[in-house]
Design an enzyme around this catalytic site. Structure first.
Site, short mmCIF file in Angstrom:
data_model
loop_
_atom_site.label_atom_id
_atom_site.label_comp_id
_atom_site.label_asym_id
_atom_site.label_seq_id
_atom_site.Cartn_x
_atom_site.Cartn_y
_atom_site.Cartn_z
CG ASP A 196 -22.21 16.52 -2.85
OD1 ASP A 196 -22.31 17.27 -1.69
OD2 ASP A 196 -21.33 17.15 -3.69
CD GLU A 221 -19.04 15.56 -2.48
OE1 GLU A 221 -19.17 14.55 -3.27
OE2 GLU A 221 -18.62 16.57 -2.98
O1 OSB Z 1 -20.49 19.79 -4.80
O2 OSB Z 1 -19.31 18.51 -5.95
C1 OSB Z 1 -19.94 19.30 -5.87
C2 OSB Z 1 -20.87 21.02 -9.22
C3 OSB Z 1 -20.71 22.46 -8.85
C4 OSB Z 1 -20.65 22.80 -7.42
C5 OSB Z 1 -20.34 21.78 -6.65
C6 OSB Z 1 -20.34 20.32 -6.96
C7 OSB Z 1 -20.43 20.14 -8.19
C8 OSB Z 1 -20.60 18.67 -8.78
C9 OSB Z 1 -20.06 18.49 -10.32
O3 OSB Z 1 -20.72 17.85 -7.94
C10 OSB Z 1 -19.23 17.59 -10.54
C11 OSB Z 1 -18.85 17.61 -11.87
O4 OSB Z 1 -19.35 16.99 -12.67
O5 OSB Z 1 -17.95 18.48 -12.38
MG MG Z 2 -19.55 18.23 -3.42
#
Ligand code: OSB
Ligand code: MG
Length: 377
Positions: A196, A221
């Site tokens: 991501d 992602e």
């Molecule tokens: O992009 O999915 C994301 C956390 C904060 C902001 C954006 C994202 C995320 C995570 C954490 O990837 C997912 C989690 O463990 O809650």
């Molecule tokens: Mg994300």
């Protein structure tokens, strides 16, 4: 005992509060590192029953334009006056109340989701049944932030695989990408692995992004702009790895356009980002009809938001492991009882009881409250 007529549910009183929770481990993405969470919780009251919601925005406008402080102002000045005293037959009507408001999805979701929570409790049914969910267990993945060293990241991946998690997602950014993914693949050639980028790249990086194809990733992602679906459409044609969109999917309309433009092959649904349960269900249904797999994203939620993510993840199109993982990965003590746990096969068993099955710990929440306001008619 029947406490309510079908259309009797309404918000008599709405409470917002801010709590402060340290994370057990810092979380770093391409937009920065955080060590603790300021969380806005909503609570709605109707004739002695209560429903809870969580606003999933961060402290600064980095993931989206919203912040915990803008959400506070919007709930107080705009959403409360619209919502208080208005009754509903189905909570799917509530999304409509806030439709004229542009943006502020996470603020809207925190109020709408509290109303879904309240409705499930009043009707004495599980929240996931109210949503027409069917899955009884939820496959779980983890999202692992950027670490100080590759060795630390590999150590964390080992821990999570041993715990049973079914998919590993790592955060990437320029300088923490190709070599890191390569090292992971050397140790774990076969695991379900995603990356991501949280919008850390542009089309100028296309050769680098193309080079990830050799790693057999489940998805990449949000590589490009946070509000983009056009460049992603171009990129998806040039790479074999499936693109998953997160940030720009703020509504059903955005999801439809992204799918029509072939900007992605997978969608991450986040309750807050899409303004709440009603829109999330609509996006799920649309993706299900169009054979686009979805999974439930996370925003480092406390147990209240996490329990709502679990309920959402019971819908049948949630075929990929989500970022919904155990409470203990985030907080020493979560604000719900019991905490969310994941079994050693990497599943959460969905509680078969009224509401979410996870009760907010009122005394603890009170102790970590920083500010609170109550609104009523
Ligand atoms: O992009 O999915 C994301 C956390 C904060 C902001 C954006 C994202 C995320 C995570 C954490 O990837 C997912 C989690 O463990 O809650
Ligand atoms: Mg994300």
């Amino acid at each position: 005992m029947i406490l309510f007529q079908e259309n009797d549910i309404k918000i008599e009183r709405l409470e917002i509060r801010e709590i402060n929770l340290p994370l057990v481990h810092f979380f770093e993405t391409s937009f920065g590192r955080i060590e603790r969470r300021r969380i806005l919780l909503t609570k709605v009251f109707c004739d002695g029953a209560v429903g809870y919601g969580e606003c999933t925005t961060g402290e600064a406008p980095l993931f989206s334009h919203e912040t915990i402080d803008t959400a506070w102002i919007i709930i107080k000045g705009i959403l409360s006056p619209i919502a208080i005293g208005r009754d509903w037959t189905s909570p799917s009507e509530i999304g409509q109340w806030f439709k004229p408001i542009r943006g502020h999805q996470m603020a809207r979701a925190s109020v709408e989701n509290a109303c879904w929570d309240l409705t499930a409790r009043v009707k004495n049914i599980p929240l996931y049944e109210l949503l027409d969910g069917t899955l009884k267990e939820i496959p779980c993945g983890v999202s692992i932030g950027i670490q100080d060293t590759p060795e630390q990241l590999l150590g964390k991946i080992r821990t999570e695989i041993e715990a049973g998690y079914r998919r590993i997602k790592i955060k990437i950014k320029p300088g923490w990408d190709f070599d890191i993914i390569k090292q992971i693949r050397q140790h774990y050639p076969d695991i379900l692995l995603s990356v991501d980028a949280n919008s850390a790249y542009t089309l100028a990086d296309i050769n680098l992004l193309k080079s990830f194809d050799k790693f057999n990733l489940l998805m990449i992602e949000q590589p490009l702009g946070y509000d983009d679906i056009i460049d992603h459409s171009y990129l998806q044609k040039k790479i074999t790895t499936a693109i998953c969109l997160d940030e720009p999917i703020t509504s059903l309309d955005k999801a439809r356009k992204a799918i029509e433009m072939k900007s992605c092959r997978i969608i991450n649904i986040k309750l807050g980002r899409v303004s709440g349960f009603s829109e999330a269900v609509k996006i799920h249904n649309y993706c299900y009809e169009h054979n686009i797999p979805v999974w439930c994203g996370g925003m480092l939620e406390s147990g209240i938001g996490r329990s709502h993510n679990i309920a959402l993840s019971t819908l049948p199109g949630f075929s990929l492991p989500g970022d919904v993982s155990a409470s203990k990965r985030y907080f020493k003590e979560d604000i719900i009882e019991p905490p969310v746990t994941v079994n050693n096969e990497g599943f959460i068993n969905v509680p078969q009881v009224t509401g979410t099955g996870y009760e907010p710990k009122e005394d603890y929440i009170e102790r970590i409250t920083v500010r609170k306001e109550v609104f009523s008619v």
